[in-house]
Design a protein around this motif. Sequence first.
Motif, PDB file in Angstrom:
ATOM      1  N   HIS A  56       0.724  -1.206   0.026  1.00 25.59           N
ATOM      2  CA  HIS A  56       0.222   0.163  -0.101  1.00 25.59           C
ATOM      3  C   HIS A  56       0.852   1.222  -0.034  1.00 25.59           C
ATOM      4  CE1 HIS A  56      -4.168  -1.676   0.553  1.00 25.59           C
ATOM      5  NE2 HIS A  56      -3.527  -2.604   1.244  1.00 25.59           N
ATOM      6  N   GLU A  57       0.185   2.150  -0.373  1.00 21.18           N
ATOM      7  CA  GLU A  57       1.013   3.668  -0.276  1.00 21.18           C
ATOM      8  C   GLU A  57       0.827   4.413   0.997  1.00 21.18           C
ATOM      9  OE1 GLU A  57       2.842   4.893  -2.831  1.00 21.18           O
ATOM     10  OE2 GLU A  57       2.391   3.384  -4.413  1.00 21.18           O
ATOM     11  N   GLY A  58       0.270   3.492   1.887  1.00 22.50           N
ATOM     12  CA  GLY A  58       0.078   4.288   3.363  1.00 22.50           C
ATOM     13  C   GLY A  58       0.048   3.021   4.379  1.00 22.50           C
ATOM     14  N   ALA A  59      -0.039   3.393   5.624  1.00 21.62           N
ATOM     15  CA  ALA A  59       0.399   2.540   6.722  1.00 21.62           C
ATOM     16  C   ALA A  59      -1.062   1.449   6.461  1.00 21.62           C
ATOM     17  CB  ALA A  59       0.314   3.093   8.039  1.00 21.62           C
ATOM     18  N   ILE A  60      -0.546   0.194   6.621  1.00 20.34           N
ATOM     19  CA  ILE A  60      -1.783  -1.062   6.801  1.00 20.34           C
ATOM     20  C   ILE A  60      -2.151  -1.037   8.184  1.00 20.34           C
ATOM     21  CG2 ILE A  60      -1.917  -3.414   6.493  1.00 20.34           C
ATOM     22  CD1 ILE A  60       0.615  -3.383   4.584  1.00 20.34           C
ATOM     23  N   LEU A  61      -3.613  -1.018   7.979  1.00 15.20           N
ATOM     24  CA  LEU A  61      -4.557  -0.953   9.178  1.00 15.20           C
ATOM     25  C   LEU A  61      -5.087  -2.249   9.815  1.00 15.20           C
ATOM     26  CD1 LEU A  61      -6.148   2.407   8.725  1.00 15.20           C
ATOM     27  CD2 LEU A  61      -4.212   2.053   9.909  1.00 15.20           C
ATOM     28  N   ASN A  62      -5.427  -2.990   8.799  1.00 14.78           N
ATOM     29  CA  ASN A  62      -6.143  -4.370   9.027  1.00 14.78           C
ATOM     30  C   ASN A  62      -5.770  -5.437   8.043  1.00 14.78           C
ATOM     31  OD1 ASN A  62      -8.259  -4.195  11.226  1.00 14.78           O
ATOM     32  ND2 ASN A  62      -8.797  -2.355  10.209  1.00 14.78           N
ATOM     33  N   LEU A  63      -5.813  -6.678   8.572  1.00 12.40           N
ATOM     34  CA  LEU A  63      -5.296  -7.846   7.583  1.00 12.40           C
ATOM     35  C   LEU A  63      -6.259  -8.731   8.243  1.00 12.40           C
ATOM     36  CD1 LEU A  63      -1.592  -8.006   8.027  1.00 12.40           C
ATOM     37  CD2 LEU A  63      -2.874  -7.188   5.829  1.00 12.40           C
ATOM     38  N   ILE A  64      -7.222  -9.280   7.254  1.00 16.25           N
ATOM     39  CA  ILE A  64      -8.185 -10.379   7.537  1.00 16.25           C
ATOM     40  C   ILE A  64      -8.023 -11.540   6.413  1.00 16.25           C
ATOM     41  CG2 ILE A  64     -10.535 -10.957   7.785  1.00 16.25           C
ATOM     42  CD1 ILE A  64     -10.971  -7.828   8.389  1.00 16.25           C
ATOM     43  N   PHE A  65      -8.258 -12.586   6.780  1.00 15.22           N
ATOM     44  CA  PHE A  65      -8.150 -14.077   5.997  1.00 15.22           C
ATOM     45  C   PHE A  65      -9.576 -14.295   5.496  1.00 15.22           C
ATOM     46  CE2 PHE A  65      -3.820 -14.908   7.050  1.00 15.22           C
ATOM     47  CZ  PHE A  65      -3.399 -15.195   6.046  1.00 15.22           C
ATOM     48  N   SER A  66      -9.870 -14.663   4.420  1.00 16.27           N
ATOM     49  CA  SER A  66     -11.121 -15.341   4.034  1.00 16.27           C
ATOM     50  C   SER A  66     -11.268 -16.593   4.771  1.00 16.27           C
ATOM     51  CB  SER A  66     -11.318 -15.682   2.604  1.00 16.27           C
ATOM     52  OG  SER A  66     -10.277 -16.301   2.024  1.00 16.27           O
ATOM     53  N   PRO A  67     -12.471 -17.289   5.252  1.00 21.73           N
ATOM     54  CA  PRO A  67     -12.560 -18.489   5.958  1.00 21.73           C
ATOM     55  C   PRO A  67     -11.903 -19.547   5.186  1.00 21.73           C
ATOM     56  CG  PRO A  67     -14.617 -17.258   5.954  1.00 21.73           C
ATOM     57  CD  PRO A  67     -13.859 -16.660   4.930  1.00 21.73           C
ATOM     58  N   ASP A  68     -11.805 -19.654   4.034  1.00 25.92           N
ATOM     59  CA  ASP A  68     -11.129 -20.903   3.442  1.00 25.92           C
ATOM     60  C   ASP A  68      -9.675 -20.514   3.311  1.00 25.92           C
ATOM     61  OD1 ASP A  68     -10.959 -19.060   1.275  1.00 25.92           O
ATOM     62  OD2 ASP A  68     -11.919 -19.905  -0.175  1.00 25.92           O
ATOM     63  N   GLY A  69      -9.043 -19.570   3.670  1.00 29.17           N
ATOM     64  CA  GLY A  69      -7.653 -19.226   3.668  1.00 29.17           C
ATOM     65  C   GLY A  69      -7.054 -18.864   2.343  1.00 29.17           C
ATOM     66  N   LYS A  70      -7.955 -18.700   1.141  1.00 29.50           N
ATOM     67  CA  LYS A  70      -7.178 -18.477  -0.074  1.00 29.50           C
ATOM     68  C   LYS A  70      -7.169 -17.066  -0.491  1.00 29.50           C
ATOM     69  CE  LYS A  70      -9.255 -22.791  -2.002  1.00 29.50           C
ATOM     70  NZ  LYS A  70     -10.126 -23.434  -2.953  1.00 29.50           N
ATOM     71  N   THR A  71      -7.663 -16.108   0.271  1.00 30.60           N
ATOM     72  CA  THR A  71      -7.850 -14.740  -0.050  1.00 30.60           C
ATOM     73  C   THR A  71      -7.592 -13.995   1.338  1.00 30.60           C
ATOM     74  OG1 THR A  71      -9.441 -15.059  -1.575  1.00 30.60           O
ATOM     75  CG2 THR A  71      -8.976 -12.664  -1.080  1.00 30.60           C
ATOM     76  N   LEU A  72      -6.642 -12.961   1.050  1.00 31.33           N
ATOM     77  CA  LEU A  72      -6.009 -11.961   2.366  1.00 31.33           C
ATOM     78  C   LEU A  72      -6.674 -10.724   1.850  1.00 31.33           C
ATOM     79  CD1 LEU A  72      -4.584 -11.544   4.966  1.00 31.33           C
ATOM     80  CD2 LEU A  72      -2.545 -10.930   3.557  1.00 31.33           C
ATOM     81  N   LEU A  73      -7.213  -9.947   2.939  1.00 29.59           N
ATOM     82  CA  LEU A  73      -7.760  -8.428   2.664  1.00 29.59           C
ATOM     83  C   LEU A  73      -6.928  -7.737   3.498  1.00 29.59           C
ATOM     84  CD1 LEU A  73     -11.493  -7.184   2.917  1.00 29.59           C
ATOM     85  CD2 LEU A  73      -9.756  -6.436   4.336  1.00 29.59           C
ATOM     86  N   SER A  74      -6.562  -6.763   2.787  1.00 26.21           N
ATOM     87  CA  SER A  74      -5.854  -5.560   3.654  1.00 26.21           C
ATOM     88  C   SER A  74      -6.514  -4.247   3.566  1.00 26.21           C
ATOM     89  CB  SER A  74      -4.289  -5.602   3.130  1.00 26.21           C
ATOM     90  OG  SER A  74      -4.314  -5.074   1.622  1.00 26.21           O
ATOM     91  N   SER A  75      -6.482  -3.450   4.306  1.00 21.80           N
ATOM     92  CA  SER A  75      -6.856  -2.268   4.362  1.00 21.80           C
ATOM     93  C   SER A  75      -5.882  -1.124   5.046  1.00 21.80           C
ATOM     94  CB  SER A  75      -8.336  -1.910   5.180  1.00 21.80           C
ATOM     95  OG  SER A  75      -8.093  -2.061   6.660  1.00 21.80           O
ATOM     96  N   ALA A  76      -5.747  -0.091   4.342  1.00 22.46           N
ATOM     97  CA  ALA A  76      -4.702   0.987   4.714  1.00 22.46           C
ATOM     98  C   ALA A  76      -5.139   2.514   4.523  1.00 22.46           C
ATOM     99  CB  ALA A  76      -3.600   0.647   3.728  1.00 22.46           C
ATOM    100  N   GLU A  77      -4.120   3.269   5.239  1.00 23.17           N
ATOM    101  CA  GLU A  77      -4.276   4.593   5.282  1.00 23.17           C
ATOM    102  C   GLU A  77      -4.296   5.293   3.809  1.00 23.17           C
ATOM    103  OE1 GLU A  77      -1.483   6.439   8.194  1.00 23.17           O
ATOM    104  OE2 GLU A  77      -2.866   5.673   9.714  1.00 23.17           O
ATOM    105  N   ASP A  78      -3.930   4.661   2.659  1.00 23.44           N
ATOM    106  CA  ASP A  78      -4.069   5.255   1.568  1.00 23.44           C
ATOM    107  C   ASP A  78      -5.458   5.049   0.801  1.00 23.44           C
ATOM    108  OD1 ASP A  78      -4.452   2.628   0.850  1.00 23.44           O
ATOM    109  OD2 ASP A  78      -2.640   2.326  -0.301  1.00 23.44           O
ATOM    110  N   ARG A  79      -6.513   4.678   1.714  1.00 20.68           N
ATOM    111  CA  ARG A  79      -7.950   4.839   1.394  1.00 20.68           C
ATOM    112  C   ARG A  79      -8.419   3.574   0.520  1.00 20.68           C
ATOM    113  NH1 ARG A  79      -9.628  11.245   0.930  1.00 20.68           N
ATOM    114  NH2 ARG A  79      -8.488  12.081   3.100  1.00 20.68           N
ATOM    115  N   THR A  80      -7.418   2.620   0.517  1.00 24.29           N
ATOM    116  CA  THR A  80      -7.907   1.482  -0.342  1.00 24.29           C
ATOM    117  C   THR A  80      -8.056   0.126   0.441  1.00 24.29           C
ATOM    118  OG1 THR A  80      -5.578   0.718  -0.864  1.00 24.29           O
ATOM    119  CG2 THR A  80      -6.495   2.574  -2.171  1.00 24.29           C
TER     120      THR A  80
END
Length: 217
Positions: free
Chosen positions: A188-212
């Motif tokens: 990301h272009e900003g600090a990473i705020l949250n990381l969450i795995f999908s229940p099946d473990g195949k996808t990781l979600l990240s949210s950040a201060e770059d508003r994405t």
Amino acid sequence: HSVVRTLTGHRGNVNAAVFSADGSQLFAAAGEPGLFGEVRQWKVADGSLVRTLEGHKDALYSIALSPDGKILATGSYDQKIKLWKAETGEEIKTLTGHNGCVFDLAFRPDGKILASASANRTVKLWDVATGERRDTLSQSLKELYAVAFSPDGKRLVAGGVDNRIRVWQITETAAETSNPILDSKFAHEGAILNLIFSPDGKTLLSSAEDRTIKLWD
């Protein structure tokens, strides 16, 4: 959508919250900076206060519930992690070793290992049963805000102010030097705020201060 219920009376900002395993209780972490931390346990059905858990010397920033729902973990600006009995609110033990705010906590799916992410740029792995520190993962260059275990418990991810997601392989015992880093990716272009795995473990979600928000394979 309409508001079902508003839970008021917290002292200080509510920085983290978690539902009990059966969804009947909500644990909200707050506190006054420099003075104390508190968790308020609420009954979801009617919004009544069950109890207030106090013990930290500074505001709380993180909270996690063990997979079996029996142990509550809290992390604070006082650099401490506390484990509590979720059913009674009794304090079990204090985990010390970070020299910075504990911004996030994650139990391994088997409940045996707790991971903590801190402003001191490390992730620490703790034995839940004994409270002993198992390993310190110190590759990050700046403060860490987020940590998560994969659903199979074999991988750990962390992110924070250096904008990178790092991935470690975690062994059964999580013993020191047995948890190699697998990947370090500029994310990301900003600090990473949250990381969450999908229940099946195949996808990781990240949210950040770059508003994405990003989804990763």
